[in-house]
Scaffold this motif. Structure first.
Motif, PDB file in Angstrom:
ATOM      1  N   VAL A 235      49.128  30.049  47.600  1.00 53.16           N
ATOM      2  CA  VAL A 235      48.059  30.964  47.205  1.00 53.16           C
ATOM      3  C   VAL A 235      48.643  32.266  46.651  1.00 53.16           C
ATOM      4  CG1 VAL A 235      46.117  32.332  48.077  1.00 53.16           C
ATOM      5  CG2 VAL A 235      46.379  29.948  48.784  1.00 53.16           C
ATOM      6  N   ALA A 236      49.812  32.669  47.187  1.00 47.86           N
ATOM      7  CA  ALA A 236      50.432  33.926  46.760  1.00 47.86           C
ATOM      8  C   ALA A 236      50.883  33.859  45.306  1.00 47.86           C
ATOM      9  CB  ALA A 236      51.619  34.251  47.666  1.00 47.86           C
ATOM     10  N   LYS A 238      49.124  33.037  42.962  1.00 38.68           N
ATOM     11  CA  LYS A 238      47.974  33.425  42.132  1.00 38.68           C
ATOM     12  C   LYS A 238      47.797  34.946  42.183  1.00 38.68           C
ATOM     13  CE  LYS A 238      46.913  29.222  41.154  1.00 38.68           C
ATOM     14  NZ  LYS A 238      46.953  28.722  39.777  1.00 38.68           N
ATOM     15  N   PRO A 239      47.302  35.552  41.105  1.00 41.94           N
ATOM     16  CA  PRO A 239      47.087  37.007  41.125  1.00 41.94           C
ATOM     17  C   PRO A 239      46.014  37.388  42.134  1.00 41.94           C
ATOM     18  CG  PRO A 239      46.127  35.996  39.157  1.00 41.94           C
ATOM     19  CD  PRO A 239      46.903  34.926  39.842  1.00 41.94           C
ATOM     20  N   PRO A 240      46.026  38.659  42.575  1.00 42.60           N
ATOM     21  CA  PRO A 240      44.980  39.108  43.508  1.00 42.60           C
ATOM     22  C   PRO A 240      43.598  38.906  42.877  1.00 42.60           C
ATOM     23  CG  PRO A 240      46.633  40.831  43.139  1.00 42.60           C
ATOM     24  CD  PRO A 240      46.931  39.739  42.172  1.00 42.60           C
ATOM     25  N   GLY A 241      42.584  38.895  43.728  1.00 46.75           N
ATOM     26  CA  GLY A 241      41.226  38.655  43.231  1.00 46.75           C
ATOM     27  C   GLY A 241      40.803  37.252  43.601  1.00 46.75           C
ATOM     28  N   PRO A 242      39.591  36.905  43.258  1.00 48.09           N
ATOM     29  CA  PRO A 242      39.063  35.598  43.673  1.00 48.09           C
ATOM     30  C   PRO A 242      39.857  34.441  43.053  1.00 48.09           C
ATOM     31  CG  PRO A 242      37.533  36.715  42.191  1.00 48.09           C
ATOM     32  CD  PRO A 242      38.593  37.699  42.513  1.00 48.09           C
ATOM     33  N   LEU A 243      40.024  33.373  43.852  1.00 47.13           N
ATOM     34  CA  LEU A 243      40.688  32.160  43.350  1.00 47.13           C
ATOM     35  C   LEU A 243      39.678  31.342  42.558  1.00 47.13           C
ATOM     36  CD1 LEU A 243      42.482  31.152  46.677  1.00 47.13           C
ATOM     37  CD2 LEU A 243      43.574  32.150  44.648  1.00 47.13           C
ATOM     38  N   ALA A 244      40.198  30.527  41.633  1.00 49.83           N
ATOM     39  CA  ALA A 244      39.301  29.590  40.941  1.00 49.83           C
ATOM     40  C   ALA A 244      38.824  28.572  41.962  1.00 49.83           C
ATOM     41  CB  ALA A 244      40.044  28.899  39.803  1.00 49.83           C
TER      42      ALA A 244
END
Lengths: 365, 222
Positions: A235-236, A238-244
């Protein structure tokens, strides 16, 4: 191991549960019929903190318990003098809540000169499948218990009331704790287990090759922190903010699949160890909040079928924290003439084996 | 009227039964490794065996300020007793119990406000004084308007602070409530001689919580 069932204290039993974030009370008659029950979840009070806050829990238990007990006694149509005893969870759990529940129970017990029964929360889970009417046929001793919840994760041979052998348990996180932590990583509300299961339904369980800790190893211990770390790393990236949503669903499904495979493997090892110890044994009971997960349930069920074990899962209301199981453990103990002194000190840690009345040791698996 | 009282707000706990002005029994538990949840119930059992559980008309219990765990043990026990005996439970503050003891003592306070200071064990004190209950750091103690007397288990630290600032301070030897005075305050409260006080803990501090290490990730989006 045999017990003589001498009905000592006939009559209804009041049960109280305050070991974590559920305030619960129930009244059962001496045969185990539920006369009244109530559960008050403190979810809303803890949710903003992303987990159970002990001091908030303790305050809420004290605030809500008296009304809750009054309510179940009223619904059962009983006065305190009608009780055969008062049973309260007295460990293991959060000490603030345990003190509230056990002290309240002691107050009733000493006012009415009734026995007080200090219930081990794990024993209450362990004995819950014996509640009459739950399954078409009674689950006789001995049976294998897999207790899978947010606070507990262990395989236990249930040999009789007060007679338990721990076959294995988690070396780090409880399985429900791992579910909650992974759910949090994905941005799901707390407690995340049910949300994660729902999200996983639309994901690919083989999208990500996550580790299966201890899979195939001898014994039936568990470990989940490495699996959780693997998800965190995934998960890390991915950029901060909501995941797809599709990504989050694939992660959830892959995590759930890994847990299910590990639990099925551990269950198989536990059944083998249990059968070696107790040759006639043929039943597995799965309890705790995680037992409600359908993927896990199916995976463990398949193993029990393969090994010729019966598979029993109490209904969800009995798998999560509740007072019916506490009152039932009280009924079982009072039938054996077992009660506790008013000087009983609530115990934040209280392993099941400390209860055992006969110390036969289990051969190493 | 027969009043059963219990106090477990601080390190020493006690139980007493009061019949009008007469103390029928009083038991004191010195601080020990076992918590009040273990020591108080057997003591109560002995006391009730002595006087008869059916004879109790009212239960008085200290609600703090003090140690939250002990206060909850005492209150939960009192609630259970009250429900099962069918008698009311009255809350009594630590300062009310100490004031009662002073008023009944050989040297009652004249012209001094009573300030009761309790150690919170979290770097500050719980201060109960006429008209005000607060959780305050020692460095931020208010200036007394006139002569004060200090009691409670943090009395020495508070008296020293105030004296160093030149306040007119008298240090009393009262450190913790005794159940007999809790009983007499409860009786007075039930007669309407004192303002009402809920039989609930006087926490004065919000629950200790830890802020999450990092802000949570928002919910997934399609």
């Amino acid at each position: 191991m045999h017990f003589h069932y001498l009905p000592r204290a006939e009559g209804p039993v009041l049960g109280i549960e305050t070991s974590c974030d559920e305030t619960a009370a129930a009244v059962l008659d001496s045969a185990g019929k539920v006369l009244a029950e109530a559960v008050l979840s403190q979810l809303a009070e803890h949710a903003p903190h992303g987990g159970v806050v002990p001091e908030i829990a303790a305050r809420a238990h004290l605030h809500h318990l008296p009304e809750l007990v009054k309510r179940v006694m009223g619904e059962a149509g009983l006065r305190f003098g009608d009780l055969a005893g008062v049973a309260a969870t007295s460990g293991p759990g959060l000490i603030g809540g345990l003190i509230v529940g056990s002290s309240f129970a002691k107050g009733i017990a000493l006012a009415q000169k009734k026995p007080f029964v200090a219930i081990n929360h794990l024993e209450a889970h362990a004995l819950s499948p014996r509640l009459p009417g739950l399954f078409p046929e009674e689950v006789p001793f001995p049976y294998l218990l897999m207790l899978l919840s947010g606070g507990h994760c262990q395989c236990v041979a249930v040999l009789g009331v007060g007679n338990y052998r721990r076959l294995g348990g988690t070396l780090d996180d409880a399985v429900g704790e791992a579910f909650d932590k992974v759910a949090k990583l994905l941005g799901l509300p707390w407690p995340g287990g049910p949300y994660l299961e729902r999200l996983a339904a639309s994901g690919d369980p083989f999208a990500f090759p996550l580790p299966r800790p201890l899979l195939g190893r001898p014994g039936c211990d568990f470990s989940f922190s490495g699996l959780k770390t693997a998800v965190a790393q995934l998960v890390a990236s991915k950029p901060p903010g909501p995941l797809a949503r599709s990504f989050a669903a694939d992660v959830a499904a892959s995590f759930q699949q890994a847990v299910a495979e590990v639990l099925a493997d551990r269950a198989a090892h536990a059944m083998a160890a249990f059968r070696a110890y107790s040759p006639g044994a043929c039943n597995l009971v799965m309890a705790g909040g995680v037992a409600a997960n359908q993927t896990i349930r199916a995976a463990v069920a398949e193993q029990t079928k393969a090994l010729g074990f019966g598979f029993f899962v109490p209904p969800p209301s009995l798998c999560t924290d509740n007072a019916v199981m506490v009152a039932w453990a009280g009924v079982e103990r009072l039938r054996l003439g077992l009660s506790d002194g008013l000087d009983f000190s609530p115990r934040p840690r209280w392993p099941l084996e400390a209860l055992s009345t006969s110390a036969e040791s289990l051969p190493a698996p | 009227m027969r009043v059963l009282a219990l106090d477990s707000a601080l390190a020493t706990a006690s139980v007493a039964v009061l019949q009008e002005e007469e103390v029928l029994t009083e038991q004191i538990v010195p601080p020990s490794g076992n918590g009040h949840a273990a020591t108080l119930p057997p003591l109560l059992e002995r006391v009730l065996d002595e006087v008869g559980a059916g004879e109790i008309h009212l239960i008085g219990v200290t609600v703090g300020p003090g140690r939250f765990t002990g206060i909850r043990a005492g209150l939960a026990l009192a609630y259970g007793l009250g429900e099962a005996l069918g008698c009311p439970v009255m809350g009594v503050s630590v300062a009310e119990a100490l004031a009662e003891e002073l008023a009944r003592g050989a040297r009652p306070l004249v012209g001094r406000e009573l300030w009761v200071a309790i150690d919170s064990y979290r770097g500050h004190v719980f201060l109960e004084r006429p008209g005000k209950r607060e959780s305050v750091a020692l460095e931020q103690l208010a200036e007394p308007a006139g002569p004060v007397a200090i009691a409670g288990d943090a009395a020495i630290a508070v008296a020293a602070r105030l004296a160093a600032r030149g306040a007119d301070v008298m240090l009393t030897d009262l450190r913790a409530p005794k159940a007999r005075f809790v009983a007499s305050v409860a009786a007075r409260r039930s007669r309407g001689e004192l303002p009402p006080l809920a039989a609930e803990p006087l926490y004065l501090d919000p629950p200790a919580t830890r802020a999450p290490a990092s802000p949570p990730r928002p919910a997934p989006v399609a």
